[in-house]
Design a protein around this motif. Structure first.
Motif, PDB file in Angstrom:
ATOM      1  N   ARG A  45       0.829  -1.208   0.000  1.00 12.26           N
ATOM      2  CA  ARG A  45       0.000   0.000   0.000  1.00 12.26           C
ATOM      3  C   ARG A  45       0.862   1.256   0.000  1.00 12.26           C
ATOM      4  O   ARG A  45       0.520   2.253  -0.641  1.00 12.26           O
ATOM      5  N   VAL A  46       1.984   1.230   0.733  1.00 12.50           N
ATOM      6  CA  VAL A  46       2.897   2.374   0.702  1.00 12.50           C
ATOM      7  C   VAL A  46       3.456   2.539  -0.707  1.00 12.50           C
ATOM      8  O   VAL A  46       3.463   3.653  -1.264  1.00 12.50           O
ATOM      9  N   MET A  47       3.917   1.453  -1.292  1.00 14.11           N
ATOM     10  CA  MET A  47       4.518   1.520  -2.625  1.00 14.11           C
ATOM     11  C   MET A  47       3.513   2.016  -3.660  1.00 14.11           C
ATOM     12  O   MET A  47       3.839   2.838  -4.511  1.00 14.11           O
ATOM     13  N   GLU A  48       2.287   1.541  -3.582  1.00  8.59           N
ATOM     14  CA  GLU A  48       1.249   1.963  -4.522  1.00  8.59           C
ATOM     15  C   GLU A  48       0.927   3.451  -4.357  1.00  8.59           C
ATOM     16  O   GLU A  48       0.838   4.187  -5.342  1.00  8.59           O
ATOM     17  N   ALA A  49       0.758   3.908  -3.123  1.00  7.20           N
ATOM     18  CA  ALA A  49       0.437   5.319  -2.879  1.00  7.20           C
ATOM     19  C   ALA A  49       1.595   6.233  -3.254  1.00  7.20           C
ATOM     20  O   ALA A  49       1.377   7.377  -3.659  1.00  7.20           O
ATOM     21  N   LEU A  50       2.821   5.732  -3.129  1.00 10.15           N
ATOM     22  CA  LEU A  50       3.992   6.528  -3.486  1.00 10.15           C
ATOM     23  C   LEU A  50       4.029   6.776  -4.994  1.00 10.15           C
ATOM     24  O   LEU A  50       4.418   7.840  -5.449  1.00 10.15           O
ATOM     25  N   GLY A  51       3.619   5.768  -5.760  1.00 13.48           N
ATOM     26  CA  GLY A  51       3.534   5.938  -7.199  1.00 13.48           C
ATOM     27  C   GLY A  51       4.870   5.998  -7.912  1.00 13.48           C
ATOM     28  O   GLY A  51       4.949   6.474  -9.045  1.00 13.48           O
ATOM     29  N   GLY A  52       5.906   5.543  -7.297  1.00 10.63           N
ATOM     30  CA  GLY A  52       7.235   5.541  -7.906  1.00 10.63           C
ATOM     31  C   GLY A  52       8.209   4.851  -7.000  1.00 10.63           C
ATOM     32  O   GLY A  52       7.834   4.339  -5.945  1.00 10.63           O
ATOM     33  N   PRO A  53       9.473   4.831  -7.371  1.00 10.05           N
ATOM     34  CA  PRO A  53      10.465   4.143  -6.560  1.00 10.05           C
ATOM     35  C   PRO A  53      10.654   4.803  -5.188  1.00 10.05           C
ATOM     36  O   PRO A  53      10.625   6.022  -5.073  1.00 10.05           O
ATOM     37  N   LEU A  54      10.839   4.000  -4.199  1.00  9.69           N
ATOM     38  CA  LEU A  54      11.067   4.470  -2.835  1.00  9.69           C
ATOM     39  C   LEU A  54      12.550   4.757  -2.624  1.00  9.69           C
ATOM     40  O   LEU A  54      13.390   4.021  -3.134  1.00  9.69           O
ATOM     41  N   GLU A  55      12.862   5.820  -1.881  1.00 11.81           N
ATOM     42  CA  GLU A  55      14.250   6.125  -1.528  1.00 11.81           C
ATOM     43  C   GLU A  55      14.487   6.210  -0.028  1.00 11.81           C
ATOM     44  O   GLU A  55      15.620   6.082   0.418  1.00 11.81           O
ATOM     45  N   ALA A  56      13.441   6.480   0.756  1.00  8.32           N
ATOM     46  CA  ALA A  56      13.599   6.564   2.215  1.00  8.32           C
ATOM     47  C   ALA A  56      12.377   5.945   2.864  1.00  8.32           C
ATOM     48  O   ALA A  56      11.266   6.038   2.332  1.00  8.32           O
ATOM     49  N   PHE A  57      12.606   5.305   4.029  1.00  9.97           N
ATOM     50  CA  PHE A  57      11.482   4.642   4.680  1.00  9.97           C
ATOM     51  C   PHE A  57      11.636   4.607   6.192  1.00  9.97           C
ATOM     52  O   PHE A  57      12.698   4.897   6.736  1.00  9.97           O
ATOM     53  N   GLY A  58      10.524   4.275   6.868  1.00  4.58           N
ATOM     54  CA  GLY A  58      10.506   4.173   8.323  1.00  4.58           C
ATOM     55  C   GLY A  58       9.278   3.407   8.777  1.00  4.58           C
ATOM     56  O   GLY A  58       8.427   3.025   7.969  1.00  4.58           O
ATOM     57  N   LYS A  59       9.205   3.199  10.107  1.00  4.62           N
ATOM     58  CA  LYS A  59       8.091   2.437  10.676  1.00  4.62           C
ATOM     59  C   LYS A  59       7.760   2.986  12.049  1.00  4.62           C
ATOM     60  O   LYS A  59       8.566   3.686  12.671  1.00  4.62           O
ATOM     61  N   ALA A  60       6.555   2.622  12.535  1.00  8.13           N
ATOM     62  CA  ALA A  60       6.104   3.117  13.837  1.00  8.13           C
ATOM     63  C   ALA A  60       5.156   2.124  14.481  1.00  8.13           C
ATOM     64  O   ALA A  60       4.444   1.380  13.788  1.00  8.13           O
ATOM     65  N   ALA A  61       5.133   2.140  15.816  1.00  5.98           N
ATOM     66  CA  ALA A  61       4.169   1.375  16.605  1.00  5.98           C
ATOM     67  C   ALA A  61       3.718   2.259  17.761  1.00  5.98           C
ATOM     68  O   ALA A  61       4.549   2.688  18.570  1.00  5.98           O
ATOM     69  N   ILE A  62       2.422   2.556  17.821  1.00  5.98           N
ATOM     70  CA  ILE A  62       1.858   3.354  18.901  1.00  5.98           C
ATOM     71  C   ILE A  62       0.880   2.452  19.642  1.00  5.98           C
ATOM     72  O   ILE A  62      -0.128   2.020  19.084  1.00  5.98           O
ATOM     73  N   VAL A  63       1.198   2.177  20.889  1.00  4.67           N
ATOM     74  CA  VAL A  63       0.456   1.200  21.683  1.00  4.67           C
ATOM     75  C   VAL A  63      -0.550   1.927  22.565  1.00  4.67           C
ATOM     76  O   VAL A  63      -0.215   2.930  23.204  1.00  4.67           O
ATOM     77  N   GLY A  64      -1.776   1.419  22.602  1.00  7.31           N
ATOM     78  CA  GLY A  64      -2.799   1.974  23.484  1.00  7.31           C
ATOM     79  C   GLY A  64      -2.411   1.811  24.941  1.00  7.31           C
ATOM     80  O   GLY A  64      -1.513   1.035  25.304  1.00  7.31           O
ATOM     81  N   THR A  65      -3.111   2.528  25.807  1.00 10.16           N
ATOM     82  CA  THR A  65      -2.719   2.636  27.215  1.00 10.16           C
ATOM     83  C   THR A  65      -2.822   1.335  28.007  1.00 10.16           C
ATOM     84  O   THR A  65      -2.217   1.234  29.076  1.00 10.16           O
ATOM     85  N   ASP A  66      -3.534   0.337  27.520  1.00  7.91           N
ATOM     86  CA  ASP A  66      -3.590  -0.949  28.217  1.00  7.91           C
ATOM     87  C   ASP A  66      -2.480  -1.904  27.786  1.00  7.91           C
ATOM     88  O   ASP A  66      -2.426  -3.035  28.271  1.00  7.91           O
ATOM     89  N   GLY A  67      -1.605  -1.461  26.894  1.00  7.15           N
ATOM     90  CA  GLY A  67      -0.529  -2.323  26.409  1.00  7.15           C
ATOM     91  C   GLY A  67       0.832  -1.821  26.838  1.00  7.15           C
ATOM     92  O   GLY A  67       0.965  -0.773  27.459  1.00  7.15           O
ATOM     93  N   GLU A  68       1.828  -2.592  26.486  1.00  7.94           N
ATOM     94  CA  GLU A  68       3.221  -2.239  26.757  1.00  7.94           C
ATOM     95  C   GLU A  68       3.877  -1.768  25.463  1.00  7.94           C
ATOM     96  O   GLU A  68       3.542  -2.266  24.381  1.00  7.94           O
ATOM     97  N   ILE A  69       4.823  -0.869  25.563  1.00  8.63           N
ATOM     98  CA  ILE A  69       5.584  -0.457  24.390  1.00  8.63           C
ATOM     99  C   ILE A  69       6.228  -1.683  23.738  1.00  8.63           C
ATOM    100  O   ILE A  69       6.329  -1.781  22.521  1.00  8.63           O
ATOM    101  N   GLU A  70       6.614  -2.646  24.561  1.00 10.08           N
ATOM    102  CA  GLU A  70       7.216  -3.882  24.054  1.00 10.08           C
ATOM    103  C   GLU A  70       6.283  -4.611  23.084  1.00 10.08           C
ATOM    104  O   GLU A  70       6.749  -5.292  22.161  1.00 10.08           O
ATOM    105  N   HIS A  71       4.979  -4.467  23.242  1.00 13.04           N
ATOM    106  CA  HIS A  71       4.033  -5.121  22.335  1.00 13.04           C
ATOM    107  C   HIS A  71       4.184  -4.554  20.918  1.00 13.04           C
ATOM    108  O   HIS A  71       4.201  -5.311  19.938  1.00 13.04           O
ATOM    109  N   GLY A  72       4.281  -3.249  20.808  1.00 10.39           N
ATOM    110  CA  GLY A  72       4.495  -2.639  19.497  1.00 10.39           C
ATOM    111  C   GLY A  72       5.857  -2.993  18.931  1.00 10.39           C
ATOM    112  O   GLY A  72       5.989  -3.316  17.747  1.00 10.39           O
TER     113      GLY A  72
END
Length: 186
Positions: free
Chosen positions: A67-94
């Motif tokens: 989905r990222v590649m399709e929305a970008l519409g061209g070759p990728l040159e930089a990338f990253g990731k994220a995990a945001i955990v709700g308050t009943d979870g641990e950061i370790e879960h993300g």
């Protein structure tokens, strides 16, 4: 324990001017986020996270990367990731879901990338903003591609959810003009 998806969001930013000058071609930054039920929600402290990782991480990577590649519409040159955990979870879960090759290799394979994906992980309430770091997809020392994109999902994560996101861009920062690492050290 299977992937329980509540929603997907895709954000596309296009930057046409920076510093009073035209950006040619316009810079496109894409973030795709999945809002999922935390696979460890309601279980108390879980010592062995492997079953949840095995049941969820690869499916998330397979869902988000194309989905990222399709929305970008061209070759990728930089990338990253994220995990945001709700308050009943641990950061370790993300962290468990995004810091595994089962997740990240889907994106690396889709983009022909070879570096590790930079990441942000944190606990947050619905609508919590997060800054996703982006780095060059084959050489993390390329200074022009060190950048950050601010993200949020207005109604997520709920207390028992995790927002998992991938982001990418087809270029470095608009109007970048810093010397390379080696040149800056002289």
């Amino acid at each position: 324990m299977a992937l329980e998806l509540r929603k997907l969001t895709t954000t596309v930013d296009e930057i046409f001017t920076e510093g009073g000058r035209e950006v040619t071609p316009p810079k496109r930054v894409v973030v795709v986020a999945a809002v999922i039920r935390n696979p460890w929600a309601g279980q108390g402290f879980v010592e062995d996270l492997a079953p949840g990782i095995d049941a969820t991480a690869s499916d998330l990577g397979a869902l988000l990367a194309p989905r990222v590649m399709e929305a970008l519409g061209g070759p990728l040159e930089a990338f990253g990731k994220a995990a945001i955990v709700g308050t009943d979870g641990e950061i370790e879960h993300g962290s468990a879901l995004i810091h595994t090759l089962k997740f990240g290799n889907h994106f690396r394979d889709a983009a022909n990338a070879s570096t590790l994906l930079p990441a942000v992980e944190k606990r947050g309430v619905s609508g919590a903003p997060f800054d996703m770091p982006l780095k060059h997809f084959t050489d993390a020392t390329i200074r022009s591609h060190h950048q950050t994109v601010e993200c949020r999902v207005a109604d997520a994560p709920h207390a028992d959810e995790i927002v998992i996101a991938l982001g990418g861009t087809a270029s470095g920062r608009p109007q970048e003009r810093l010397a390379s690492f080696n040149a800056a050290e002289k």
